[in-house]
Scaffold this motif. Structure first.
Motif, PDB file in Angstrom:
ATOM      1  N   PRO A 133      43.435  43.732  30.317  1.00 11.36           N
ATOM      2  CA  PRO A 133      42.915  45.010  29.877  1.00 11.36           C
ATOM      3  C   PRO A 133      41.528  44.870  30.249  1.00 11.36           C
ATOM      4  N   VAL A 134      40.892  43.581  29.801  1.00 12.52           N
ATOM      5  CA  VAL A 134      39.342  43.515  29.831  1.00 12.52           C
ATOM      6  C   VAL A 134      38.899  43.914  31.379  1.00 12.52           C
ATOM      7  N   ALA A 148      36.687  47.350  32.658  1.00  9.43           N
ATOM      8  CA  ALA A 148      35.569  47.252  33.482  1.00  9.43           C
ATOM      9  C   ALA A 148      35.474  47.805  34.696  1.00  9.43           C
ATOM     10  N   ILE A 149      36.770  47.712  35.304  1.00  9.18           N
ATOM     11  CA  ILE A 149      36.696  48.417  36.482  1.00  9.18           C
ATOM     12  C   ILE A 149      37.324  49.773  36.706  1.00  9.18           C
ATOM     13  N   PRO A 195      36.760  40.934  36.713  1.00  8.30           N
ATOM     14  CA  PRO A 195      35.946  42.039  37.312  1.00  8.30           C
ATOM     15  C   PRO A 195      35.064  41.689  38.186  1.00  8.30           C
ATOM     16  N   SER A 196      34.616  40.690  38.559  1.00  5.27           N
ATOM     17  CA  SER A 196      33.556  40.180  39.685  1.00  5.27           C
ATOM     18  C   SER A 196      34.058  39.719  40.897  1.00  5.27           C
ATOM     19  N   TYR A 253      37.862  40.798  41.817  1.00  3.77           N
ATOM     20  CA  TYR A 253      37.867  42.177  42.088  1.00  3.77           C
ATOM     21  C   TYR A 253      37.255  42.338  43.444  1.00  3.77           C
ATOM     22  N   LEU A 254      36.334  41.700  43.750  1.00  2.00           N
ATOM     23  CA  LEU A 254      35.632  41.804  44.847  1.00  2.00           C
ATOM     24  C   LEU A 254      36.360  41.413  46.170  1.00  2.00           C
TER      25      LEU A 254
END
Lengths: 254, 141
Positions: free
Chosen positions: A152-153, A157-158, A242-243, A246-247
């Motif tokens: 969930p975090v 974030a995204i 999220p960094s 995700y990328l």
């Protein structure tokens, strides 16, 4: 009398949520202690209970915010919202002591990285094979396979949708429960006998609740070592999810 | 004072989220890039610094640990507010990815620990003995 109680509850949603969650956790602890013989930690049962209540709330109201759509429980949306959640997760870092962290050393770091990346890849692959192609949904479900917090975090974030978030939490909770139940069963297979091996386990298996409950049922002496490394698991996941991850997903699905 | 601990936590939180937003703008992503993780690093660093200077009394620490212990209840509240009805439709995904990552992780733990124990030198045995004296501050969880 009952009418006044209703008014009191409606006027104080956040306080009502505190009391309600307290009751849910108390009941969950009793279930964990008496029905599973302490094998499944009360916290994991409570999270599952929360999801079950959210299902009930959603089924009754036909809306998207689970139990919080029922006026009596609207305070849950504030208590379990992104702000409180991220704030309390940051607070858990206070239990990490720099000197102890150094003792975990490189082995712990490698175990942590593997423990974040491997479940993530599995989660992404499963979600992808079920027809998800949106990088946000893929990343959120993959992050859920790391832990039910990282999911969930990362999703928040995204900008993931609530149903994807729920799926991601469910993935993490199922994994945590499996770790709790099966750690004692597979303890010999995994070579869990030394503090070092417990650290490797803590890094790879993730979830503090899963690791500490699983190790407690295996050998109490190993608990702090596994938990020590596992506490970094959430932080690392929240950092990478999220960094970098995700990328990476975005780059592949482009 | 308890509030100093909570204020420190809040400052670290805001700083971390802010850095996360800044990184997101820098690399052109519509997300907060690792803000929570960065905030955790800030908190660990700030606490370590203040403790070594003797500026972090037990009262102040309570202002942080209270929130740390509230994390499971908050997660329960969060779980209770998700759109589970829709998620249930994707049920097999949760089960499969949980089972898959669980099996893979246990396998890798076995692999690392077995190869470590096979190659364990006396030196490493000493190191793990030294580890046995590590404090168990985490038992409270």
């Amino acid at each position: 009398m009952l009418h006044m109680l209703e008014k009191t509850i409606a006027d104080n949603p956040l306080i009502t949520a505190f009391a309600f969650v307290g009751v849910v956790i108390w009941v969950s602890n009793q279930i964990g202690r008496h029905l599973t013989g302490g094998r499944v930690a009360g916290s994991a049962i409570a999270v599952l209970g929360g999801l079950a209540l959210a299902y009930w709330g959603g089924a009754v109201t036909g809306k998207a915010k689970g139990l919080a759509d029922i006026a009596t429980f609207s305070g849950l949306a504030l208590m379990g919202g992104a702000m409180m959640r991220d704030f309390t997760i940051v607070a858990t870092a206070s239990e990490v002591h720099v000197d102890e962290a150094k003792k975990a050393g490189w082995l712990g770091v490698i175990a942590l990285l593997l423990g974040t990346v491997l479940p993530f890849i599995i989660g992404v692959l499963v979600a992808w094979s079920f027809g998800y192609t949106d990088p946000i949904a893929l990343t959120t479900i993959g992050a859920g396979a790391v832990t039910y917090i990282v999911g969930p975090v990362t999703g928040a974030a995204i900008g993931a949708s609530s149903d994807v978030m729920a799926l991601s939490i469910a993935t993490g909770v199922v994994k945590a429960i499996m770790v709790m139940v099966f750690t004692p069963v597979f303890a010999r297979f995994m070579g869990l006998s030394t503090p070092q091996s417990a650290m490797v386990f803590g890094g790879l298996a993730g979830t503090v609740s899963g690791v500490s409950a699983g190790l407690a049922a295996t050998d109490r002496k190993l608990v702090p070592y596994g938990a020590l490394v596992a506490t970094f698991h959430t932080g690392l996941g929240c950092l990478l999810g999220p960094s970098v991850l995700y990328l990476a997903v975005k780059a592949i699905t482009w | 004072m308890v509030i100093f601990g909570t204020a420190l936590l809040a400052a670290c939180y805001l700083a971390g989220i802010w850095v996360g937003e800044a990184i997101a703008v820098l690399i052109g992503v519509k997300a907060n890039v690792g803000g929570v993780g960065i905030a955790m690093i800030f908190l660990i660093a700030a606490q370590h610094f203040l403790k070594t200077k003797g500026l972090f009394p037990a009262d102040t620490e309570k202002g942080v640990t209270f929130w740390a212990m509230m994390y499971i209840p908050v997660v329960v509240a969060m779980a209770a507010t998700q759109n589970v009805v829709v998620a249930i439709k994707g049920g097999p995904i949760a089960l499969l990815s949980a089972v898959g990552s669980f099996l893979l992780c246990f396998g890798v733990v076995a692999l690392i620990n077995r190869s470590m124990q096979r190659h364990a030198s006396p030196e490493e045995a000493d190191a793990s003995a030294a580890l046995a004296s590590a404090p168990d501050a985490l038992k409270s969880r």
